[in-house]
Design a protein around this motif. Structure first.
Motif, PDB file in Angstrom:
ATOM      1  N   LEU A 131      55.326  41.287  61.013  1.00 25.88           N
ATOM      2  CA  LEU A 131      56.354  40.594  60.221  1.00 25.88           C
ATOM      3  C   LEU A 131      56.306  41.016  58.761  1.00 25.88           C
ATOM      4  O   LEU A 131      57.342  41.265  58.137  1.00 25.88           O
ATOM      5  CB  LEU A 131      56.121  39.084  60.278  1.00 25.88           C
ATOM      6  CG  LEU A 131      56.905  38.268  61.272  1.00 25.88           C
ATOM      7  CD1 LEU A 131      56.484  36.819  61.190  1.00 25.88           C
ATOM      8  CD2 LEU A 131      58.378  38.411  61.070  1.00 25.88           C
ATOM      9  N   ARG A 132      55.100  41.083  58.210  1.00 23.89           N
ATOM     10  CA  ARG A 132      54.944  41.464  56.805  1.00 23.89           C
ATOM     11  C   ARG A 132      55.481  42.871  56.567  1.00 23.89           C
ATOM     12  O   ARG A 132      56.227  43.118  55.621  1.00 23.89           O
ATOM     13  CB  ARG A 132      53.470  41.381  56.412  1.00 23.89           C
ATOM     14  CG  ARG A 132      53.229  41.598  54.928  1.00 23.89           C
ATOM     15  CD  ARG A 132      51.759  41.512  54.598  1.00 23.89           C
ATOM     16  NE  ARG A 132      51.556  41.219  53.186  1.00 23.89           N
ATOM     17  CZ  ARG A 132      50.367  41.226  52.613  1.00 23.89           C
ATOM     18  NH1 ARG A 132      49.284  41.485  53.324  1.00 23.89           N
ATOM     19  NH2 ARG A 132      50.255  40.970  51.325  1.00 23.89           N
ATOM     20  N   PHE A 133      55.106  43.794  57.435  1.00 22.12           N
ATOM     21  CA  PHE A 133      55.517  45.180  57.221  1.00 22.12           C
ATOM     22  C   PHE A 133      56.989  45.404  57.532  1.00 22.12           C
ATOM     23  O   PHE A 133      57.631  46.243  56.904  1.00 22.12           O
ATOM     24  CB  PHE A 133      54.615  46.133  58.000  1.00 22.12           C
ATOM     25  CG  PHE A 133      53.182  46.071  57.519  1.00 22.12           C
ATOM     26  CD1 PHE A 133      52.870  46.128  56.173  1.00 22.12           C
ATOM     27  CD2 PHE A 133      52.146  45.938  58.419  1.00 22.12           C
ATOM     28  CE1 PHE A 133      51.574  46.066  55.719  1.00 22.12           C
ATOM     29  CE2 PHE A 133      50.832  45.872  57.983  1.00 22.12           C
ATOM     30  CZ  PHE A 133      50.535  45.937  56.637  1.00 22.12           C
ATOM     31  N   ASP A 134      57.538  44.665  58.492  1.00 20.39           N
ATOM     32  CA  ASP A 134      58.992  44.697  58.700  1.00 20.39           C
ATOM     33  C   ASP A 134      59.705  44.288  57.410  1.00 20.39           C
ATOM     34  O   ASP A 134      60.664  44.943  56.986  1.00 20.39           O
ATOM     35  CB  ASP A 134      59.408  43.738  59.822  1.00 20.39           C
ATOM     36  CG  ASP A 134      59.225  44.291  61.220  1.00 20.39           C
ATOM     37  OD1 ASP A 134      59.188  45.522  61.386  1.00 20.39           O
ATOM     38  OD2 ASP A 134      59.125  43.473  62.158  1.00 20.39           O
ATOM     39  N   SER A 135      59.218  43.221  56.797  1.00 20.20           N
ATOM     40  CA  SER A 135      59.838  42.739  55.556  1.00 20.20           C
ATOM     41  C   SER A 135      59.639  43.722  54.413  1.00 20.20           C
ATOM     42  O   SER A 135      60.535  43.900  53.583  1.00 20.20           O
ATOM     43  CB  SER A 135      59.273  41.369  55.181  1.00 20.20           C
ATOM     44  OG  SER A 135      59.691  40.400  56.116  1.00 20.20           O
ATOM     45  N   TRP A 136      58.486  44.360  54.338  1.00 15.87           N
ATOM     46  CA  TRP A 136      58.273  45.380  53.309  1.00 15.87           C
ATOM     47  C   TRP A 136      59.287  46.512  53.484  1.00 15.87           C
ATOM     48  O   TRP A 136      59.884  46.972  52.510  1.00 15.87           O
ATOM     49  CB  TRP A 136      56.860  45.941  53.392  1.00 15.87           C
ATOM     50  CG  TRP A 136      55.810  45.113  52.720  1.00 15.87           C
ATOM     51  CD1 TRP A 136      55.928  43.835  52.253  1.00 15.87           C
ATOM     52  CD2 TRP A 136      54.467  45.503  52.455  1.00 15.87           C
ATOM     53  NE1 TRP A 136      54.741  43.409  51.716  1.00 15.87           N
ATOM     54  CE2 TRP A 136      53.819  44.415  51.823  1.00 15.87           C
ATOM     55  CE3 TRP A 136      53.742  46.662  52.692  1.00 15.87           C
ATOM     56  CZ2 TRP A 136      52.488  44.456  51.425  1.00 15.87           C
ATOM     57  CZ3 TRP A 136      52.410  46.696  52.298  1.00 15.87           C
ATOM     58  CH2 TRP A 136      51.793  45.610  51.659  1.00 15.87           C
ATOM     59  N   CYS A 137      59.471  46.957  54.724  1.00 14.94           N
ATOM     60  CA  CYS A 137      60.421  48.051  54.980  1.00 14.94           C
ATOM     61  C   CYS A 137      61.843  47.633  54.600  1.00 14.94           C
ATOM     62  O   CYS A 137      62.589  48.421  54.010  1.00 14.94           O
ATOM     63  CB  CYS A 137      60.346  48.492  56.435  1.00 14.94           C
ATOM     64  SG  CYS A 137      58.833  49.404  56.833  1.00 14.94           S
ATOM     65  N   GLN A 138      62.219  46.411  54.931  1.00 18.56           N
ATOM     66  CA  GLN A 138      63.545  45.906  54.535  1.00 18.56           C
ATOM     67  C   GLN A 138      63.691  45.917  53.022  1.00 18.56           C
ATOM     68  O   GLN A 138      64.722  46.330  52.500  1.00 18.56           O
ATOM     69  CB  GLN A 138      63.762  44.497  55.082  1.00 18.56           C
ATOM     70  CG  GLN A 138      63.931  44.444  56.576  1.00 18.56           C
ATOM     71  CD  GLN A 138      63.885  43.018  57.105  1.00 18.56           C
ATOM     72  OE1 GLN A 138      63.827  42.051  56.359  1.00 18.56           O
ATOM     73  NE2 GLN A 138      63.890  42.887  58.428  1.00 18.56           N
ATOM     74  N   ALA A 139      62.662  45.459  52.317  1.00 17.99           N
ATOM     75  CA  ALA A 139      62.709  45.425  50.853  1.00 17.99           C
ATOM     76  C   ALA A 139      62.810  46.827  50.259  1.00 17.99           C
ATOM     77  O   ALA A 139      63.405  47.012  49.202  1.00 17.99           O
ATOM     78  CB  ALA A 139      61.481  44.709  50.296  1.00 17.99           C
ATOM     79  N   GLY A 141      64.460  49.132  51.678  1.00 20.24           N
ATOM     80  CA  GLY A 141      65.734  49.672  52.130  1.00 20.24           C
ATOM     81  C   GLY A 141      65.601  50.705  53.232  1.00 20.24           C
ATOM     82  O   GLY A 141      66.474  51.564  53.384  1.00 20.24           O
ATOM     83  N   LEU A 142      64.539  50.613  54.017  1.00 19.45           N
ATOM     84  CA  LEU A 142      64.294  51.594  55.072  1.00 19.45           C
ATOM     85  C   LEU A 142      64.815  51.113  56.417  1.00 19.45           C
ATOM     86  O   LEU A 142      64.708  49.936  56.756  1.00 19.45           O
ATOM     87  CB  LEU A 142      62.793  51.874  55.206  1.00 19.45           C
ATOM     88  CG  LEU A 142      62.091  52.474  53.999  1.00 19.45           C
ATOM     89  CD1 LEU A 142      60.607  52.654  54.294  1.00 19.45           C
ATOM     90  CD2 LEU A 142      62.728  53.799  53.601  1.00 19.45           C
ATOM     91  N   ASP A 143      65.352  52.046  57.180  1.00 23.28           N
ATOM     92  CA  ASP A 143      65.695  51.808  58.577  1.00 23.28           C
ATOM     93  C   ASP A 143      64.431  52.154  59.358  1.00 23.28           C
ATOM     94  O   ASP A 143      64.166  53.325  59.636  1.00 23.28           O
ATOM     95  CB  ASP A 143      66.872  52.697  58.983  1.00 23.28           C
ATOM     96  CG  ASP A 143      67.237  52.546  60.458  1.00 23.28           C
ATOM     97  OD1 ASP A 143      66.726  51.623  61.122  1.00 23.28           O
ATOM     98  OD2 ASP A 143      68.034  53.371  60.937  1.00 23.28           O
ATOM     99  N   ALA A 144      63.629  51.128  59.651  1.00 20.12           N
ATOM    100  CA  ALA A 144      62.308  51.381  60.215  1.00 20.12           C
ATOM    101  C   ALA A 144      62.032  50.481  61.410  1.00 20.12           C
ATOM    102  O   ALA A 144      62.514  49.357  61.496  1.00 20.12           O
ATOM    103  CB  ALA A 144      61.249  51.136  59.149  1.00 20.12           C
ATOM    104  N   GLU A 145      61.221  51.011  62.311  1.00 14.49           N
ATOM    105  CA  GLU A 145      60.670  50.226  63.410  1.00 14.49           C
ATOM    106  C   GLU A 145      59.167  50.147  63.157  1.00 14.49           C
ATOM    107  O   GLU A 145      58.506  51.175  62.993  1.00 14.49           O
ATOM    108  CB  GLU A 145      60.944  50.907  64.747  1.00 14.49           C
ATOM    109  CG  GLU A 145      60.329  50.180  65.915  1.00 14.49           C
ATOM    110  CD  GLU A 145      60.487  50.920  67.239  1.00 14.49           C
ATOM    111  OE1 GLU A 145      60.262  50.273  68.278  1.00 14.49           O
ATOM    112  OE2 GLU A 145      60.808  52.125  67.243  1.00 14.49           O
ATOM    113  N   VAL A 146      58.639  48.939  63.088  1.00 13.16           N
ATOM    114  CA  VAL A 146      57.207  48.738  62.915  1.00 13.16           C
ATOM    115  C   VAL A 146      56.648  48.291  64.259  1.00 13.16           C
ATOM    116  O   VAL A 146      57.136  47.338  64.858  1.00 13.16           O
ATOM    117  CB  VAL A 146      56.910  47.682  61.822  1.00 13.16           C
ATOM    118  CG1 VAL A 146      55.409  47.445  61.703  1.00 13.16           C
ATOM    119  CG2 VAL A 146      57.507  48.104  60.483  1.00 13.16           C
TER     120      VAL A 146
END
Length: 167
Positions: A131-139, A141-146
């Motif tokens: 959850l933390r790293f998903d939110s970091w990626c969103q912040a 601006g990355l299109d990422a799958e963690v």
């Protein structure tokens, strides 16, 4: 020496602030579990982690003037800064770039797992790392799958967190 003459070094200030934050976090959870039950406290904790993670990354980006994360090397550099700032020194990890789209964090000794183990709650604790790293990626601006396939009950204090980025 009078109290007015006492000065804390930057290192002392940082250690005090880090320690009180970790104590606050643990005690908040304990009191929430006592008042609301473990399941509700866990849900609240995960919601807070998701929210604060976006804020901590946005503030880090602003304070460092990092700019845009454009490639996996930029991601690695920013993650190194974030980890040094936000992870306690007892949390042991390594980062590795696998290819131009894949970044991996290897947790060698998880601080949270250690604390949860000491409390005797590994079987019911839920890890908030994904959850933390998903939110970091969103912040960022990355299109990422963690991807983190382990949880507190089956990680034994180690795990692998994979970041797959669509540039």
């Amino acid at each position: 020496m009078s109290p007015r003459e006492t000065r804390l070094t930057a290192r002392q200030k940082e250690r005090l602030l880090r320690n009180i934050w970790l104590l606050h976090d643990g005690r908040w959870f304990l009191k929430s579990a006592e008042q609301c039950g473990f399941d509700t406290a866990t849900k609240l904790n995960l919601a807070v982690v998701k929210s604060i993670a976006r804020t901590e990354m946005k503030q880090l980006l602003a304070e460092t003037n990092f700019g845009e994360v454009r490639n996996v090397r930029d991601l690695q550099a920013l993650m190194e800064i974030a980890a040094h700032l936000y992870f306690p020194k007892e949390h042991k990890y390594q980062f590795k770039v696998m290819d131009s789209n894949t970044f991996v964090g290897h947790v060698l000794e998880c601080y949270v797992h250690k604390m949860v183990s000491e409390a005797g709650t590994t079987a019911i604790h839920r890890c908030a790392a994904k959850l933390r790293f998903d939110s970091w990626c969103q912040a960022m601006g990355l299109d990422a799958e963690v991807i983190n396939e382990k949880d507190t009950g089956n990680c034994n204090g180690t795990c692998e967190i994979v970041f797959r980025i669509n540039w």
